[in-house]
Design a protein around this motif. Structure first.
Motif, PDB file in Angstrom:
ATOM      1  N   ALA A   5       0.923  -1.168  -0.146  1.00  0.00           N
ATOM      2  CA  ALA A   5      -0.089  -0.121   0.066  1.00  0.00           C
ATOM      3  C   ALA A   5       1.127   1.359   0.068  1.00  0.00           C
ATOM      4  O   ALA A   5       0.547   2.215  -0.641  1.00  0.00           O
ATOM      5  N   LEU A   8       2.332   1.728  -3.489  1.00  0.00           N
ATOM      6  CA  LEU A   8       1.226   2.156  -4.650  1.00  0.00           C
ATOM      7  C   LEU A   8       1.012   3.738  -4.225  1.00  0.00           C
ATOM      8  O   LEU A   8       0.785   4.389  -5.171  1.00  0.00           O
ATOM      9  N   ALA A   9       1.079   4.113  -2.846  1.00  0.00           N
ATOM     10  CA  ALA A   9       0.910   5.471  -2.480  1.00  0.00           C
ATOM     11  C   ALA A   9       1.951   6.419  -3.058  1.00  0.00           C
ATOM     12  O   ALA A   9       1.752   7.443  -3.506  1.00  0.00           O
ATOM     13  N   PRO A  17       1.373   9.585 -13.344  1.00  0.00           N
ATOM     14  CA  PRO A  17      -0.008   8.974 -13.005  1.00  0.00           C
ATOM     15  C   PRO A  17      -0.486   7.947 -14.108  1.00  0.00           C
ATOM     16  O   PRO A  17      -0.733   6.878 -13.862  1.00  0.00           O
ATOM     17  N   LEU A 144      -4.512  11.721 -10.369  1.00  0.00           N
ATOM     18  CA  LEU A 144      -4.295  10.970  -9.361  1.00  0.00           C
ATOM     19  C   LEU A 144      -5.578  10.056  -8.943  1.00  0.00           C
ATOM     20  O   LEU A 144      -5.565   9.049  -8.546  1.00  0.00           O
ATOM     21  N   ALA A 145      -6.937  10.654  -9.315  1.00  0.00           N
ATOM     22  CA  ALA A 145      -8.129   9.913  -8.995  1.00  0.00           C
ATOM     23  C   ALA A 145      -8.193   8.947  -9.938  1.00  0.00           C
ATOM     24  O   ALA A 145      -8.580   7.900  -9.428  1.00  0.00           O
ATOM     25  N   TYR A 147      -5.773   7.158 -11.102  1.00  0.00           N
ATOM     26  CA  TYR A 147      -4.858   6.449 -10.586  1.00  0.00           C
ATOM     27  C   TYR A 147      -5.274   5.433  -9.759  1.00  0.00           C
ATOM     28  O   TYR A 147      -5.150   4.319  -9.590  1.00  0.00           O
ATOM     29  N   ALA A 148      -5.845   6.309  -8.695  1.00  0.00           N
ATOM     30  CA  ALA A 148      -6.747   5.544  -7.512  1.00  0.00           C
ATOM     31  C   ALA A 148      -7.525   4.457  -8.115  1.00  0.00           C
ATOM     32  O   ALA A 148      -7.690   3.254  -7.696  1.00  0.00           O
ATOM     33  N   VAL A 151      -5.854   1.453  -9.511  1.00  0.00           N
ATOM     34  CA  VAL A 151      -5.321   0.859  -8.309  1.00  0.00           C
ATOM     35  C   VAL A 151      -6.575  -0.211  -7.736  1.00  0.00           C
ATOM     36  O   VAL A 151      -6.243  -1.493  -7.672  1.00  0.00           O
ATOM     37  N   ILE A 152      -7.613   0.405  -7.436  1.00  0.00           N
ATOM     38  CA  ILE A 152      -8.567  -0.240  -6.905  1.00  0.00           C
ATOM     39  C   ILE A 152      -9.134  -1.525  -7.989  1.00  0.00           C
ATOM     40  O   ILE A 152      -9.451  -2.556  -7.356  1.00  0.00           O
TER      41      ILE A 152
END
Length: 319
Positions: A5, A8-9, A17, A144-145, A147-148, A151-152
């Protein structure tokens, strides 16, 4: 888990990104092929058609119908699953190379439809797709959103497949892959299990395509071309076919090569071929060790050789 985690952060602070988003999109696509062949024993060269279908449906829904991102992505994934069920129903009636050629034939027909259809805009594709606001709360115009979200999506696919393989259903899939005749003699519905595996793989490929349409704000013919199916195979073989972490490792290698070797033009494919041959000769089972990304506990007792890529190809050819 905490270390993963943290990595990934921190990654967006080190790398662009959207570059990372492409890696995760390709990793999800490779995971769909990896699950289909590595765990269900079904060979497919049609993953690009599923990826491209989801990308086009998602892009069209967001641009022309002003759908929200979550509904557009759901529509794209649903379209990919429906196409996957049709493709799988045709392909699993045959075995070996005939099975692979059926998936390729269906994929090429889908590609021809996209070339001729007006809603795809031909060679130009669907461009300037608005990213929108996810669930009315998360503005996807922020990289970044996105990218998140990627990842999810990847973590959901990774742990979802891991959970599925730990279940009784997953064990039946592996049993059908290893010895279909014995599974049939024990009363298992091999045809239904294979079709289920195809639907799961189609959903994963559709998720990758929908995510790419949102992230890159376009859907083009290259996303439905058979060459992308070849890249999915390449990523799995580089990372390790039949391993849970292999698709991510293979996607990272392939996308990195495409990005940093872009100035070399057509030589990129030659370099990719050399790297691929080197990986196959040096890492027989791929770059990712078998124990990496821990196997589901109920699969650890199985023989390691039963998951070897060479034997998997050999088995599909014989059956």
């Amino acid at each position: 888990m905490a270390m993963a985690a943290a990595v990934l952060a921190l990654l967006p602070a080190l790398l662009y990104p959207i570059f990372l988003v492409k890696i995760f999109c390709f990793a999800i696509l490779a995971a769909s092929f990896n699950f289909l062949l590595g765990f269900a024993g079904v060979m497919s060269f049609g993953q690009a058609a599923l990826y491209g279908t989801a990308a086009y449906v998602t892009a069209h829904a967001m641009k022309e119908w002003a759908m929200s991102p979550e509904l557009a992505m759901l529509a794209g994934i649903t379209a990919a699953i429906l196409l996957g069920v049709v493709m799988g129903a045709l392909a699993i009636r045959r075995r070996g190379i005939y099975q692979a050629m059926i998936t390729l034939a269906v994929a090429q027909m889908v590609y021809f439809v996209f070339v001729q259809s007006s809603f795809t805009h031909g060679e130009d594709g669907l461009q300037a797709v608005p990213r929108g606001v996810l669930f009315g709360l998360i503005d996807l115009r922020n990289d970044l959103a996105v990218y998140a979200l990627a990842v999810i999506a990847f973590c959901s696919v990774h742990f979802g497949i891991k959970r599925l393989l730990s279940s009784q259903l997953g064990m039946m899939l592996v049993a059908v892959r290893d010895d279909e005749r014995r599974a049939l003699s024990l009363g298992q519905n091999a045809w239904g299990l294979k079709l289920f595996a195809f639907a799961i793989a189609a959903g994963c490929a559709g998720l990758a395509g929908s995510l790419s349409a949102v992230a890159f704000q376009l859907a083009t013919l290259s996303g439905a071309h058979w060459h992308l199916s070849g890249e999915a195979v390449l990523m799995c073989l580089i990372g390790g076919l039949g391993t849970l972490g292999g698709p991510l490792a293979g996607a990272a290698v392939l996308v990195t090569m495409q990005h940093f070797l872009a100035p070399y033009g057509a030589w990129v494919q030659v370099i990719q071929g050399v790297v691929f041959a080197t990986c196959v000769l040096t890492f027989r089972d791929g770059m990712m060790p078998r124990h990496a990304f821990a196997w589901p506990s109920r699969l650890r007792g199985a023989s390691a050789t039963s998951f070897a890529p060479a034997e998997t190809f050999e088995e599909t050819g014989r059956s």
